[in-house]
Scaffold this motif. Structure first.
Motif, short mmCIF file in Angstrom:
data_model
loop_
_atom_site.label_atom_id
_atom_site.label_comp_id
_atom_site.label_asym_id
_atom_site.label_seq_id
_atom_site.Cartn_x
_atom_site.Cartn_y
_atom_site.Cartn_z
N MET A 1 0.82 -1.19 0.00
CA MET A 1 0.00 0.00 0.00
C MET A 1 0.87 1.26 0.00
O MET A 1 0.54 2.21 -0.68
CB MET A 1 -0.92 -0.05 1.23
N VAL A 2 1.93 1.24 0.76
CA VAL A 2 2.82 2.40 0.84
C VAL A 2 3.48 2.66 -0.51
O VAL A 2 3.62 3.82 -0.93
CB VAL A 2 3.88 2.20 1.94
N GLY A 3 3.86 1.57 -1.21
CA GLY A 3 4.50 1.73 -2.52
C GLY A 3 3.58 2.39 -3.52
O GLY A 3 4.01 3.20 -4.34
N GLY B 1 4.46 5.99 -4.91
CA GLY B 1 4.64 6.01 -6.36
C GLY B 1 3.80 7.08 -7.01
O GLY B 1 4.25 7.79 -7.92
N ILE B 2 2.56 7.22 -6.56
CA ILE B 2 1.68 8.25 -7.10
C ILE B 2 2.18 9.65 -6.75
O ILE B 2 2.20 10.55 -7.59
CB ILE B 2 0.24 8.04 -6.60
N VAL B 3 2.64 9.81 -5.51
CA VAL B 3 3.20 11.10 -5.10
C VAL B 3 4.44 11.43 -5.94
O VAL B 3 4.61 12.56 -6.40
CB VAL B 3 3.55 11.08 -3.59
N ALA B 4 5.27 10.42 -6.18
CA ALA B 4 6.48 10.64 -6.98
C ALA B 4 6.13 11.00 -8.41
O ALA B 4 6.77 11.89 -9.01
CB ALA B 4 7.35 9.39 -6.95
N ALA C 1 7.26 1.49 -11.31
CA ALA C 1 7.59 0.17 -10.77
C ALA C 1 7.10 0.04 -9.32
O ALA C 1 6.59 -1.02 -8.92
CB ALA C 1 9.09 -0.07 -10.83
N GLY C 2 7.21 1.08 -8.54
CA GLY C 2 6.71 1.07 -7.17
C GLY C 2 5.21 0.87 -7.12
O GLY C 2 4.70 0.11 -6.29
N ILE C 3 4.50 1.54 -8.02
CA ILE C 3 3.05 1.37 -8.08
C ILE C 3 2.70 -0.05 -8.50
O ILE C 3 1.82 -0.68 -7.90
CB ILE C 3 2.44 2.40 -9.06
#
Length: 55
Positions: free
Chosen positions: A1-3, A7-10, A27-29
């Protein structure tokens, strides 16, 4: 969930500032979503197994 969240914030930050790292954010998402999907499947299987063994 954190990824997924980070990822969206990034991605939003990359769009605003033009920095590098778009692939890593995607990739994080993707990894976060895959983990969440696998966890959901395992949870459903465990709940079904638990419910069927109680009878």
């Amino acid at each position: 969930m954190v990824g997924i969240i980070l990822g969206i914030v990034a991605l939003n930050q990359i769009k605003q500032t033009g920095q590098q790292g778009r692939g890593l954010a995607i990739a994080g998402i993707a990894v976060g979503a895959a983990f969440l999907a696998i966890f959901a499947v395992i949870l459903v299987v465990a709940l079904i197994a638990s419910a069927s063994s109680s009878y």
